[in-house]
Design an enzyme around this catalytic site. Structure first.
Site, PDB file in Angstrom:
ATOM      1  N   GLU A  24       0.828  -1.207   0.000  1.00  0.00           N
ATOM      2  CA  GLU A  24       0.000   0.000   0.000  1.00  0.00           C
ATOM      3  C   GLU A  24       0.859   1.251   0.000  1.00  0.00           C
ATOM      4  O   GLU A  24       0.579   2.212  -0.728  1.00  0.00           O
ATOM      5  CB  GLU A  24      -0.935   0.019   1.224  1.00  0.00           C
ATOM      6  CG  GLU A  24      -1.901  -1.135   1.298  1.00  0.00           C
ATOM      7  CD  GLU A  24      -1.394  -2.317   2.106  1.00  0.00           C
ATOM      8  OE1 GLU A  24      -2.214  -2.964   2.766  1.00  0.00           O
ATOM      9  OE2 GLU A  24      -0.172  -2.608   2.081  1.00  0.00           O
TER      10      GLU A  24
ATOM     11  N   CYS B 292      -2.115  -3.500   7.275  1.00  0.00           N
ATOM     12  CA  CYS B 292      -1.717  -3.296   8.665  1.00  0.00           C
ATOM     13  C   CYS B 292      -2.289  -1.943   9.093  1.00  0.00           C
ATOM     14  O   CYS B 292      -2.784  -1.168   8.265  1.00  0.00           O
ATOM     15  CB  CYS B 292      -0.199  -3.330   8.797  1.00  0.00           C
ATOM     16  SG  CYS B 292       0.653  -1.905   8.085  1.00  0.00           S
TER      17      CYS B 292
ATOM     18  N   CYS C  58      -0.620   1.112   7.218  1.00  0.00           N
ATOM     19  CA  CYS C  58      -1.033   1.255   5.814  1.00  0.00           C
ATOM     20  C   CYS C  58      -2.486   1.716   5.720  1.00  0.00           C
ATOM     21  O   CYS C  58      -2.827   2.523   4.856  1.00  0.00           O
ATOM     22  CB  CYS C  58      -0.824  -0.047   5.058  1.00  0.00           C
ATOM     23  SG  CYS C  58       0.929  -0.394   4.732  1.00  0.00           S
TER      24      CYS C  58
END
Length: 165
Positions: free
Chosen positions: A75, A101, A104
């Site tokens: 990302e 995560c 991101c």
């Protein structure tokens, strides 16, 4: 001759994310991300080392708190690619092979991403919470078929038939 099912737009862009993930350089996880607006690919990314830096697959992972910190996530790399090329991501969709995560997710939200399409879960549940709180639509689909149905034989036959008419 059987005709292959044409993928939906979401399946198509997820397959592109899967293809991007093949460029990943960290053996712990291969992840791909494709940023799309109005069915137009804005940028792609995969988890990999910083430009000019060694890759995990060559020198090993750099583990801190059970995470490899040598690589940027897919990302982040997609967002950085968009930024470096002056591409506006406001209102775009992120097609990601694995759920983001927390870091991101925050970056995608800050970049104006309004929709996330994913097929794999991630252990970090704060990403889902942050997306929900920010009004980002999360679409979880089954993993698309891993096969690329490139049918050159039937295409060539159809072209020959057209010419003979």
């Amino acid at each position: 001759m059987t005709k292959n099912k044409r993928p939906s737009w979401d399946e198509y862009f997820l397959k592109l994310a899967m293809l991007a993930s093949e460029r990943a350089t960290c053996p712990r996880m291969h992840c791909g991300c494709v940023l799309v607006k109005d069915r137009f690919v804005l940028a792609t990314g995969y988890n990999g080392s910083l430009p000019g830096q060694p890759h995990c697959e060559d020198v090993g992972c750099l583990i801190v708190d059970n995470h490899c910190v040598r690589t940027n996530h897919a990302e982040m790399n997609a967002l950085i690619q968009a930024a470096r090329h002056g591409v506006n991501t406001t209102g775009a969709t992120a097609y990601i092979t694995n759920m983001s995560c927390t870091t991101c997710a925050k970056a995608l939200i800050a970049a104006g991403i309004k929709r996330v399409v994913v097929f794999s879960d991630f252990h970090d549940t704060l990403a889902t919470q942050f997306y929900t709180d920010a009004g980002v639509e999360i679409v979880k689909l089954p993993m698309p078929d891993r096969v690329i149905n490139y049918d050159i034989e039937n295409y060539s036959s159809a072209k020959k038939t057209e010419k003979s008419k």
